[in-house]
Design a protein around this motif. Structure first.
Motif: not given
Length: 333
Positions: A178-195
Motif C-alpha cells: 500500500k502506497f500512501q502520500n499526504e492525501r492518503g492511499v494512492a496505489l495498491l500493488d498485490k504481487r504473487n511470487w512462485v517459490f
C-alpha cells in the motif's frame, strides 16, 4: 534533514530492515527444523510460514520520490519524455514507475543463493523465486508525484502450496503493498511470487524452439531486450537476482538458455503501450496480469493489445515461438 540526504531517499522503517530480516530468518529456521526431518511437505511449510509471518507487524518504509531516480528509470526504459530533462517536483509517476522506488534494503549476506531478496521467502528448500503476476489498482484523484514523501506498507496476505504443470511442488506467496502520500492511499500493488525447490543439481540449458511468425492484433509493439537493458533495470530496482545478469548462472545452474527478462519490465512495457494508445498522461484504474513463460534477452517478442471494450483492454505478450509469456487485463476509469 539536508536536501542532499533527502534526494537519496529517506527510509523510515516501522521495523528496521535488520530486525525484520533477523525475525524472518529465525522463523524460517524454526519451521525448517520442525518440518524437514524427512521429505519436505510443501502444504505444511506454506501453512506454517503464513502463520509465523502473521505474528510480525507489516513492513513499512518511507521514501522521497526524487526526480533523479525517475529520470534514470525512464532512460532505462528508453522513454525520452522524462529522461531528457530532470522532471520537476509535482510530475506524476507514470503507471508502474513506482517500482523504481522502495527497492530491497537487505545486505548481501542476507540475500538468497540466487541473489534474491528473502524478506518474504518461505524457508528452504522452497527458495527459488519467480515473479508470477499480480494486480495494481490506482486511486484516480491521488497520483504519486515527484517530491512527495510516500510510505509503502507491505503485508503477507497468503501462502499456499500448488503443483506445477510438471507435477513438482511449489509455494505461492502473495503480498500487498500500500502506497500512501499526504492525501492518503494512492496505489495498491498485490504481487504473487512462485517459490520452487532450490536447485541441488545443475540443470541443462533449455532447447530453443522453432521460430514461428508473430500473431497479429489490433495494436502491436515489438521488443528485443539487450543485456544492457536488463543490467540497468536490475540496477535501478536494486534486484540482485542472478537470472537477469549472470549467463553462467542461467545456463549452468538453472537451465535457462539465456538471461531472463524481468517480469516487472514487461509489466511496465504493457502499461506504457496502453498509455501511448490512450494519450500519454493516462492512468489506468487497474491492471491484473500473470506471467506464464520466461522471455530471454536477444529473442524478439511482441505485445498484442486489443481494442478497449466497456473500459476493458486485453493484452498479452507472445514470444518468437508462439508461446504466451504474459497476459493481462487493463481497466480504465
Amino acid at each position: 534533514m539536508s536536501p542532499t540526504l533527502r534526494s537519496l531517499g529517506r527510509l523510515t522503517l516501522s521495523l528496521s530492515s535488520s530486525s525484520r530480516s533477523a525475525a524472518c530468518l529465525l522463523a524460517r529456521h524454526q519451521i525448517s527444523r520442525r518440518l524437514y526431518s524427512s521429505q519436505p511437505d510443501a502444504k505444511a511449510i506454506a501453512s506454517e510460514f503464513y502463520s509465523e509471518s502473521q505474528a510480525n507487524p507489516p513492513y513499512a518504509q518511507t521514501q522521497l520520490l526524487d526526480a533523479n531516480q525517475l529520470q534514470r528509470f525512464s532512460a532505462t526504459l528508453s522513454r525520452p519524455e522524462l529522461s531528457k530533462i530532470l522532471p520537476k517536483n509535482g510530475t506524476p509517476l507514470p503507471a508502474g514507475y513506482h517500482l523504481a522506488y522502495f527497492t530491497p534494503a537487505q545486505v548481501e549476506e542476507d540475500l538468497g543463493r540466487d541473489g534474491t531478496d528473502t524478506t518474504f521467502n518461505p524457508p528452504s528448500p522452497y527458495t527459488r523465486r519467480m515473479w508470477a503476476g499480480g494486480e495494481l489498482e490506482w486511486v484516480k484523484e491521488n497520483k504519486l508525484r515527484v517530491g512527495q514523501e510516500v510510505t509503502e506498507t507491505t503485508k503477507l496476505i497468503s501462502s499456499y502450496s500448488k503443483k506445477s504443470r510438471a507435477g513438482n511442488e511449489m509455494i505461492i506467496v502473495s503480498v500487498e503493498k500500500k502506497f500512501q502520500n499526504e492525501r492518503g492511499v494512492a496505489l495498491l500493488d498485490k504481487r504473487n511470487w512462485v517459490f520452487r525447490e532450490e536447485i541441488t543439481k545443475p540443470q541443462p540449458p533449455a532447447r530453443q524452439p522453432e521460430v514461428v511468425p508473430f500473431p497479429e492484433g489490433k495494436h502491436v509493439r515489438d521488443f528485443c531486450q539487450t543485456d544492457v537493458t536488463l543490467f540497468r533495470f536490475s540496477a535501478m530496482t536494486f534486484n540482485g537476482h542472478k537470472i537477469h545478469y549472470s549467463k553462467e548462472w542461467c545456463r549452468e545452474v538453472e537451465g535457462h538458455r539465456g538471461l531472463v527478462v524481468h517480469g516487472p519490465l514487461n509489466l511496465i512495457n504493457m502499461l506504457n503501450f496502453w498509455r501511448d494508445l490512450q494519450g500519454g498522461d493516462a492512468t489506468p484504474k487497474k491492471i491484473t496480469y500473470r506471467a506464464t513463460n520466461p522471455l530471454y534477452a536477444g529473442e524478439p517478442y511482441r505485445i498484442i493489445m486489443g481494442e478497449e471494450v466497456q473500459k476493458i483492454t486485453e493484452v498479452k505478450i507472445v514470444d518468437s515461438y508462439g508461446q504466451v509469456s504474459m497476459q493481462g487485463t487493463i481497466e480504465s476509469f
